[in-house]
Design an enzyme around this catalytic site. Structure first.
Site, PDB file in Angstrom:
ATOM      1  N   HIS A  22      15.752   8.373   6.533  1.00 48.10           N
ATOM      2  CA  HIS A  22      14.569   7.743   5.940  1.00 48.10           C
ATOM      3  C   HIS A  22      14.871   7.604   4.524  1.00 48.10           C
ATOM      4  O   HIS A  22      15.665   8.319   3.714  1.00 48.10           O
ATOM      5  CB  HIS A  22      13.252   9.086   5.853  1.00 48.10           C
ATOM      6  CG  HIS A  22      12.258   8.711   4.986  1.00 48.10           C
ATOM      7  ND1 HIS A  22      11.120   7.837   5.335  1.00 48.10           N
ATOM      8  CD2 HIS A  22      12.103   9.173   3.660  1.00 48.10           C
ATOM      9  CE1 HIS A  22      10.372   7.869   4.386  1.00 48.10           C
ATOM     10  NE2 HIS A  22      10.852   8.647   3.538  1.00 48.10           N
TER      11      HIS A  22
ATOM     12  N   ASP B  95       5.385 -10.137  -9.429  1.00 45.73           N
ATOM     13  CA  ASP B  95       6.125 -11.405  -9.621  1.00 45.73           C
ATOM     14  C   ASP B  95       7.423 -11.254  -9.098  1.00 45.73           C
ATOM     15  O   ASP B  95       8.485 -11.448  -9.951  1.00 45.73           O
ATOM     16  CB  ASP B  95       6.060 -11.802 -11.085  1.00 45.73           C
ATOM     17  CG  ASP B  95       6.561 -13.023 -11.242  1.00 45.73           C
ATOM     18  OD1 ASP B  95       6.315 -13.976 -10.438  1.00 45.73           O
ATOM     19  OD2 ASP B  95       6.648 -13.482 -12.513  1.00 45.73           O
TER      20      ASP B  95
ATOM     21  N   ARG C 205       7.707  -4.424  -1.976  1.00 39.68           N
ATOM     22  CA  ARG C 205       8.003  -3.461  -2.665  1.00 39.68           C
ATOM     23  C   ARG C 205       8.600  -2.438  -1.845  1.00 39.68           C
ATOM     24  O   ARG C 205       8.069  -1.791  -1.319  1.00 39.68           O
ATOM     25  CB  ARG C 205       7.051  -2.894  -3.799  1.00 39.68           C
ATOM     26  CG  ARG C 205       7.530  -1.738  -4.518  1.00 39.68           C
ATOM     27  CD  ARG C 205       6.577  -1.288  -5.616  1.00 39.68           C
ATOM     28  NE  ARG C 205       5.182  -0.922  -4.964  1.00 39.68           N
ATOM     29  CZ  ARG C 205       4.921   0.346  -4.555  1.00 39.68           C
ATOM     30  NH1 ARG C 205       5.726   1.444  -4.709  1.00 39.68           N
ATOM     31  NH2 ARG C 205       3.712   0.725  -4.077  1.00 39.68           N
TER      32      ARG C 205
ATOM     33  N   CYS D 176      10.172   0.707  -1.896  1.00 35.60           N
ATOM     34  CA  CYS D 176       9.846   1.781  -2.710  1.00 35.60           C
ATOM     35  C   CYS D 176      10.721   3.093  -1.977  1.00 35.60           C
ATOM     36  O   CYS D 176      10.508   3.502  -1.001  1.00 35.60           O
ATOM     37  CB  CYS D 176       8.369   2.533  -2.746  1.00 35.60           C
ATOM     38  SG  CYS D 176       7.956   3.797  -3.639  1.00 35.60           S
TER      39      CYS D 176
END
Length: 146
Positions: A112, A123, A129, A131
């Site tokens: 993970h 932008d 994203r 993360c």
């Protein structure tokens, strides 16, 4: 364009027993990488790092992300707008915690890494994203191969 999350990942190339993973990783690394835990926001060593290099899976050493795709999302974890290559990660739909997210795992060992989010208005070239938990990564400074 966001890839379609895989429901059933391929078997990882690196397969170790749970005892082997526990020997290889610290308890905190094991919790995040093997039990899909999450480090506390704003606590990871790479959250604000701007050092050029390649980020690797801390569990197996596979190259995953480059610093040139890293951006400051002010979210508490390192954020990338793209992986090094699409085949380096596996994306799985995660319906835990009462919401739908897309989990990101290392394709080589199945560990993970974090989650990927889309359509947040950053932008960046992909509007994605990734993360990623700092504890899931190691940084090879200056290494920008890919």
């Amino acid at each position: 364009m966001k890839p379609t999350p895989h429901q059933h990942p391929q078997e990882p190339a690196l397969k170790l027993s749970e005892q082997e993973w526990r020997t290889r990783l610290t308890p905190a690394e094991y919790h995040v990488l093997r039990e899909a835990g999450t480090e506390r926001p704003f606590s990871g060593e790479y959250e604000t790092t701007t050092t050029p290099g390649v980020y690797r899976c801390r569990a197996c050493g596979a190259e995953l992300f480059r610093s040139i795709e890293k951006f400051d999302a002010h979210c508490g974890w390192p954020a990338f707008w793209s992986p090094l290559a699409g085949d380096r990660i596996v994306e799985l739909v995660d319906d835990s915690l009462g919401m739908r997210r897309t989990e990101v795992r290392c394709a080589n060992c199945g560990s993970h890494l974090g989650h990927v989010f889309e359509g947040e208005g950053f932008d960046t070239p992909t509007d994605l994203r990734y993360c990623i938990n700092s504890i899931s990564l190691t940084l090879d400074p200056g290494d920008t191969r890919g």
